[in-house]
Design a protein around this motif. Sequence first.
Motif, PDB file in Angstrom:
ATOM      1  N   VAL A 128       0.862  -1.180   0.000  1.00  0.00           N
ATOM      2  CA  VAL A 128       0.000   0.000   0.000  1.00  0.00           C
ATOM      3  C   VAL A 128       0.898   1.231   0.000  1.00  0.00           C
ATOM      4  CG1 VAL A 128      -1.748   1.304   1.259  1.00  0.00           C
ATOM      5  CG2 VAL A 128      -1.855  -1.199   1.201  1.00  0.00           C
ATOM      6  N   THR A 129       0.663   2.133  -0.948  1.00  0.00           N
ATOM      7  CA  THR A 129       1.447   3.367  -1.063  1.00  0.00           C
ATOM      8  C   THR A 129       0.554   4.558  -0.742  1.00  0.00           C
ATOM      9  OG1 THR A 129       2.819   2.393  -2.802  1.00  0.00           O
ATOM     10  CG2 THR A 129       2.862   4.786  -2.602  1.00  0.00           C
ATOM     11  N   ARG A 130       1.055   5.442   0.103  1.00  0.00           N
ATOM     12  CA  ARG A 130       0.303   6.669   0.403  1.00  0.00           C
ATOM     13  C   ARG A 130       0.610   7.698  -0.683  1.00  0.00           C
ATOM     14  NH1 ARG A 130      -0.359   9.527   6.342  1.00  0.00           N
ATOM     15  NH2 ARG A 130      -2.212  10.763   5.775  1.00  0.00           N
ATOM     16  N   VAL A 131      -0.386   8.078  -1.444  1.00  0.00           N
ATOM     17  CA  VAL A 131      -0.159   8.987  -2.571  1.00  0.00           C
ATOM     18  C   VAL A 131      -0.541  10.426  -2.250  1.00  0.00           C
ATOM     19  CG1 VAL A 131      -0.315   7.175  -4.300  1.00  0.00           C
ATOM     20  CG2 VAL A 131      -2.393   8.367  -3.594  1.00  0.00           C
ATOM     21  N   SER A 132      -1.286  10.639  -1.166  1.00  0.00           N
ATOM     22  CA  SER A 132      -1.600  11.993  -0.701  1.00  0.00           C
ATOM     23  C   SER A 132      -1.984  11.890   0.767  1.00  0.00           C
ATOM     24  CB  SER A 132      -2.748  12.598  -1.519  1.00  0.00           C
ATOM     25  OG  SER A 132      -3.985  11.993  -1.162  1.00  0.00           O
ATOM     26  N   GLU A 133      -2.368  12.989   1.356  1.00  0.00           N
ATOM     27  CA  GLU A 133      -2.769  12.966   2.763  1.00  0.00           C
ATOM     28  C   GLU A 133      -3.983  12.071   2.992  1.00  0.00           C
ATOM     29  OE1 GLU A 133      -1.263  14.140   5.392  1.00  0.00           O
ATOM     30  OE2 GLU A 133       0.372  14.966   4.184  1.00  0.00           O
ATOM     31  N   THR A 134      -4.788  11.890   1.955  1.00  0.00           N
ATOM     32  CA  THR A 134      -6.039  11.146   2.139  1.00  0.00           C
ATOM     33  C   THR A 134      -6.175   9.934   1.222  1.00  0.00           C
ATOM     34  OG1 THR A 134      -7.150  12.611   0.559  1.00  0.00           O
ATOM     35  CG2 THR A 134      -7.287  13.201   2.903  1.00  0.00           C
ATOM     36  N   GLU A 135      -5.229   9.723   0.311  1.00  0.00           N
ATOM     37  CA  GLU A 135      -5.373   8.660  -0.678  1.00  0.00           C
ATOM     38  C   GLU A 135      -4.253   7.625  -0.571  1.00  0.00           C
ATOM     39  OE1 GLU A 135      -7.144  10.191  -4.714  1.00  0.00           O
ATOM     40  OE2 GLU A 135      -5.593  11.602  -4.039  1.00  0.00           O
ATOM     41  N   TYR A 136      -4.650   6.379  -0.838  1.00  0.00           N
ATOM     42  CA  TYR A 136      -3.706   5.264  -0.819  1.00  0.00           C
ATOM     43  C   TYR A 136      -3.943   4.405  -2.061  1.00  0.00           C
ATOM     44  CZ  TYR A 136      -3.238   6.524   4.112  1.00  0.00           C
ATOM     45  OH  TYR A 136      -3.026   7.203   5.280  1.00  0.00           O
ATOM     46  N   GLN A 137      -2.871   3.854  -2.594  1.00  0.00           N
ATOM     47  CA  GLN A 137      -2.971   2.903  -3.694  1.00  0.00           C
ATOM     48  C   GLN A 137      -2.499   1.542  -3.203  1.00  0.00           C
ATOM     49  OE1 GLN A 137      -0.736   4.502  -6.979  1.00  0.00           O
ATOM     50  NE2 GLN A 137      -2.416   5.843  -7.639  1.00  0.00           N
ATOM     51  N   SER A 138      -3.239   0.513  -3.579  1.00  0.00           N
ATOM     52  CA  SER A 138      -2.946  -0.836  -3.093  1.00  0.00           C
ATOM     53  C   SER A 138      -2.667  -1.759  -4.263  1.00  0.00           C
ATOM     54  CB  SER A 138      -4.137  -1.351  -2.279  1.00  0.00           C
ATOM     55  OG  SER A 138      -3.906  -2.661  -1.821  1.00  0.00           O
ATOM     56  N   VAL A 139      -1.611  -2.574  -4.141  1.00  0.00           N
ATOM     57  CA  VAL A 139      -1.266  -3.561  -5.149  1.00  0.00           C
ATOM     58  C   VAL A 139      -1.169  -4.922  -4.462  1.00  0.00           C
ATOM     59  CG1 VAL A 139       0.449  -4.341  -6.828  1.00  0.00           C
ATOM     60  CG2 VAL A 139      -0.021  -1.899  -6.565  1.00  0.00           C
ATOM     61  N   ASN A 140      -1.961  -5.892  -4.931  1.00  0.00           N
ATOM     62  CA  ASN A 140      -1.860  -7.255  -4.417  1.00  0.00           C
ATOM     63  C   ASN A 140      -0.752  -7.985  -5.159  1.00  0.00           C
ATOM     64  OD1 ASN A 140      -3.970  -6.925  -2.594  1.00  0.00           O
ATOM     65  ND2 ASN A 140      -5.514  -7.567  -4.071  1.00  0.00           N
ATOM     66  N   LEU A 141       0.135  -8.635  -4.412  1.00  0.00           N
ATOM     67  CA  LEU A 141       1.316  -9.269  -5.000  1.00  0.00           C
ATOM     68  C   LEU A 141       1.106 -10.756  -5.267  1.00  0.00           C
ATOM     69  CD1 LEU A 141       4.039  -7.657  -2.704  1.00  0.00           C
ATOM     70  CD2 LEU A 141       3.219  -6.834  -4.932  1.00  0.00           C
ATOM     71  N   PHE A 142       0.638 -11.483  -4.262  1.00  0.00           N
ATOM     72  CA  PHE A 142       0.482 -12.933  -4.398  1.00  0.00           C
ATOM     73  C   PHE A 142      -0.347 -13.449  -3.233  1.00  0.00           C
ATOM     74  CE2 PHE A 142       4.533 -11.926  -2.345  1.00  0.00           C
ATOM     75  CZ  PHE A 142       4.435 -12.605  -1.140  1.00  0.00           C
ATOM     76  N   GLU A 143      -0.906 -14.625  -3.399  1.00  0.00           N
ATOM     77  CA  GLU A 143      -1.655 -15.271  -2.328  1.00  0.00           C
ATOM     78  C   GLU A 143      -0.683 -16.050  -1.442  1.00  0.00           C
ATOM     79  OE1 GLU A 143      -4.782 -17.674  -3.835  1.00  0.00           O
ATOM     80  OE2 GLU A 143      -5.906 -15.966  -4.662  1.00  0.00           O
ATOM     81  N   THR A 144      -0.923 -16.020  -0.155  1.00  0.00           N
ATOM     82  CA  THR A 144      -0.093 -16.763   0.787  1.00  0.00           C
ATOM     83  C   THR A 144      -0.871 -16.906   2.084  1.00  0.00           C
ATOM     84  OG1 THR A 144       2.119 -16.893   1.791  1.00  0.00           O
ATOM     85  CG2 THR A 144       1.080 -14.723   1.750  1.00  0.00           C
ATOM     86  N   LEU A 145      -0.267 -17.509   3.084  1.00  0.00           N
ATOM     87  CA  LEU A 145      -0.854 -17.611   4.412  1.00  0.00           C
ATOM     88  C   LEU A 145       0.205 -17.256   5.441  1.00  0.00           C
ATOM     89  CD1 LEU A 145      -2.897 -20.951   4.154  1.00  0.00           C
ATOM     90  CD2 LEU A 145      -3.846 -18.636   4.254  1.00  0.00           C
TER      91      LEU A 145
END
Length: 217
Positions: free
Chosen positions: A185-202
Amino acid sequence: MDLEKARFNMIEQQIRPWDVLDQEILDLLAVVKREQFVPQAYRSLTFVDMEIPLPAGQNMLAPRVEARLLQDLNVRKYENVLEIGAGSGYMAALLANRARHVLSMEIEPELVALARQNLTAAGASNVEVIEGNGAEGWPAAIPYDVICISASVPEIPQSILGQIKVGGRIAAIVGTAPVMEARIVTRVSETEYQSVNLFETLAKPLQGIAQPSRFKF
């Protein structure tokens, strides 16, 4: 066991095929001696593609999971890192080689002592291990450039999201068994975040964090 051959095989057969192609990361995995962070009883499993038991019922993440999170966090030498869940100190040692400073939190006193001992033996001088419940982060030293949650959480708490700088990144394994995904998860502004799913795991749940109710009405 031929440690160097086993280490080479771990890197080439487990980690590189998992899209860990950053040569600096691969070189770092050859330098930071994973066996120094594995309990003696499980030393023969150091380079196996599995989680390794730690005291207090905790686990080290599998090598390929650690390596992929490290690569995708893209830590830089001027950045300050908060790790939540020190375990044996291995991930903190990897992060410390990439960062300016690492603050690693651990709720289990036995693991605090183990991580400190291992990191001192490894010569990691820019890591501080503190005892505490990392489920709410560590507000005393905010903001952080990077936060690495070395366990699973149902969702990343808002309190932790708020502790990174704009441009900062959080790595976590998000979800509940049997469905979890490693996420950046990257914080792109004071109120916004971008999320990237990488892989499934446990992974084992982070201690001290509220788990969602399994009851449905």
